[in-house]
Write an enzyme that holds these catalytic residues in place. Sequence first.
Site, short mmCIF file in Angstrom:
data_model
loop_
_atom_site.label_atom_id
_atom_site.label_comp_id
_atom_site.label_asym_id
_atom_site.label_seq_id
_atom_site.Cartn_x
_atom_site.Cartn_y
_atom_site.Cartn_z
N SER A 151 0.84 -1.20 0.00
CA SER A 151 0.00 0.00 0.00
C SER A 151 0.87 1.25 0.00
CB SER A 151 -0.90 0.02 1.24
OG SER A 151 -1.59 1.24 1.35
N TYR A 164 -1.02 -0.94 10.24
CA TYR A 164 -1.24 -1.22 8.82
C TYR A 164 -0.06 -0.75 7.99
CZ TYR A 164 -3.49 -1.28 4.24
OH TYR A 164 -3.79 -1.52 2.91
N LYS A 168 2.76 -3.13 5.95
CA LYS A 168 2.93 -3.02 4.50
C LYS A 168 4.37 -2.64 4.14
CE LYS A 168 -1.26 -4.10 3.35
NZ LYS A 168 -1.55 -5.38 2.66
#
Length: 263
Positions: A151, A164, A168
């Site tokens: 991401s 998160y 990533k």
Amino acid sequence: MSPIEPQKALVGKTAIVTGSSRGIGAGIAIELGRRGANVVINYTSPRGATAAQQVVKTLESGGSKVASVQANVAVVSDLQKLVDAALSISENKKIDILIHNAGSGDDCYLADMTEDFYKKQSDINLKAPIFLTHLCLPHLAQGGRIILLTSVSARLGVPQQTVYAATKAALESCCKVWATELGRKHGVTVNCVAPGPVATDMWWDSDPALLADFQPIIDSTPAAARVGEVADIVPVVLFLCSEESRWVTGSVLSASGGMTFIG
């Protein structure tokens, strides 16, 4: 030499796509099948089972062999189910393509962080790709492909994305390590595709405050002032599955419309 038609380019190859009942994963799985691959579909919940069945029907209507597997990728013992399913439909008992798409995008401010939140998200986003790749290693085909969906959040510094974004970014580091470890030994390429926001269930289920934080970034996206669509991401992933990508490894391909942090 005549080029291979896209719909025939992956005939005889077998792919695992985690988190492939809906959204980007489903789009990738369907396109793999359109190009001739046999595909393992993965889902977790009863809701996912219904969606997965529709993906299976689409793939089977095009002539692909398909295995639909309920497996929680955060549980290492469940990951073996995906490997076994792939070998059961593989024509050469090899796994040619491994796509780590499953992910948790839950949002949490640092002030509200709990160990349970950290573990749940990191188990799905980081532990699962590491251990599924480990289980696939003895079965990877020479010239195989591993693709990790990461991401742009790994670099944007958006609030609520402590875990998160970190997971990533960690996957992008794994990509470079695995490209080195597996390249000459297995002839395998390893790459990442890093989308920006994509109009899937996971995006629209995000915390409204996170959506608001992203809006100025979306509004300034160079390609177009919008979130991405599944159809924007799938062709990038499929390029990395192809023979044409043979000289691309250890790379992160941004599929974000050129999105950058503007804060």
